[in-house]
Design a protein around this motif. Structure first.
Motif: not given
Length: 373
Positions: A164-180
């Motif tokens: 997205d041109p407004r951000y460095s990146f846009v998070p969309r999904w992460r593994p469920p064991f990644i807490s943050a």
């Protein structure tokens, strides 16, 4: 075997055993020596495809095609090129801190010297700055309205992301064991398989939730995860990479074992398709052919622990072409110097002899202008 020399700086090939000539202002550059099986040009011609290979260690994207029965090479320098995504009218390349966009210019291709040789031409036009998020594989998907949609494996933040041109990146999904979401490379998320325009499977080196936790995990801690459920599909892999969904089957590279494996998503059972003489990373399919990137092992604490490291002196850097029906290697490409590691391999169906245009460093840069007069 067929032997040639190529200079990465210009991408020009010389006759066998004859170093390419240099312009006075070119400097020494780097000569890349390679050899390939006599079958490789025929295999590519009969398949009706060409290849794109990224080598982040050498800082090059390489287009491999065929003209006059001989392999052709076109090189383009990028800062740490990793994942490559091939779209209908453009390719994208993940670099050290940005994602490059290279539109296709087929009308320009035939005019690039030698005239009439090339049928596809990609030239860098724009890039999106992401910062050093350690982008690994990238892939084109489609939005709900059918528009091209680029997915990025954001290894530093342990997530899949978009642009997205407004951000460095846009998070969309992460593994469920990644807490943050954190810039800590917790599980070394690295590979992405697409199915019907959406991400379906990913690879991680370990299911860890601490900063750099994968680095101290066991050699066989790698897994393939299902994106929809977040569940483990198969585990016990040694540094897996490049999951792919092809012709109704799930494949993965068990990199630390040097193996291409087929996975049963229902049971997690894996079977060998082929054993390869290198650290396998980068995988593309075209009909019944698998194109597998091969790398030599880096001397490091991490890579030195994988099983294939015991054969480090015998490992090759290049490409193996596998008939997945039989597991037979039908063609090979080997870099003898200048390139030690391959990251991504992509096929370009319908392309015979592509070029990446000129390069500012060799005096052959391609200039794109509006039509005049």
């Amino acid at each position: 075997m067929s032997t040639s020399d190529v200079r990465a700086g210009s991408g020009r090939a010389a006759a066998p055993g004859v170093p390419p000539k240099r312009r006075p202002d070119e400097g020494l550059g780097t000569e890349i020596h390679f050899h390939h099986s006599a079958s490789l040009p025929r295999v590519l011609s009969e398949a009706g495809c060409s290849l794109l290979i990224s080598t982040y260690q050498a800082g090059q994207l390489v287009a491999v095609g065929v003209a006059g029965g001989q392999l052709t090479f076109s090189f383009r320098g990028f800062d740490r090129p990793m994942g490559v995504a091939v779209g209908a009218d453009q390719i994208a390349v993940a670099g050290k801190d940005q994602i490059w966009s290279l539109p296709d210019h087929p009308d320009l291709a035939a005019a690039i010297a030698p005239a009439g040789r090339h049928d596809r031409c990609w030239c860098p036009r724009t890039s999106t700055v992401t910062g050093a998020i350690q982008s690994h594989e990238i892939a084109w998907g489609t939005t709900a309205t059918g528009e091209p949609d680029l997915w990025i494996v954001n290894t530093l933040f342990s997530c899949l992301a978009g642009l997205d041109p407004r951000y460095s990146f846009v998070p969309r999904w992460r593994p469920p064991f990644i807490s943050a979401l954190a810039a800590e490379d917790r599980c070394h998320l690295n590979g992405l398989a697409m199915r019907d325009g959406s991400p379906t499977y990913v690879t991680v080196l370990a299911a860890t939730d601490t900063p750099g936790g994968w680095r101290t995990a066991d050699n066989n801690s790698g897994s393939v995860l299902d994106v929809a459920s977040g569940e483990v599909v198969t585990t016990g892999l040694a540094m897996p990479h490049s999951p792919r969904w092809h012709d109704g089957n799930l494949f993965v590279l068990n990199s630390g074992m040097g193996r291409l494996e087929r996975v049963d998503p229902a049971t997690g059972h894996r079977e060998d398709v082929a054993v390869l003489p290198g650290y396998a990373r980068g995988l593309a399919f075209h009909h019944d052919l698998a194109f597998v990137g091969l790398s030599r092992i880096r001397e490091s604490v991490i890579f030195g622990r994988v099983p294939i490291a015991a054969y480090s002196e015998q490992l090759k850097c290049g490409l193996g072409v596998i008939d997945i029906r039989t597991g037979t290697t039908v063609a090979t490409l080997q870099f003898d110097n200048g390139v030690e590691e391959i990251f991504d391999v992509q096929t370009v169906p319908g392309a015979r002899c592509p070029t990446l245009g000129g390069s500012p460093s060799d005096g052959n840069e391609v200039w794109l202008l509006p039509k005049q007069g």
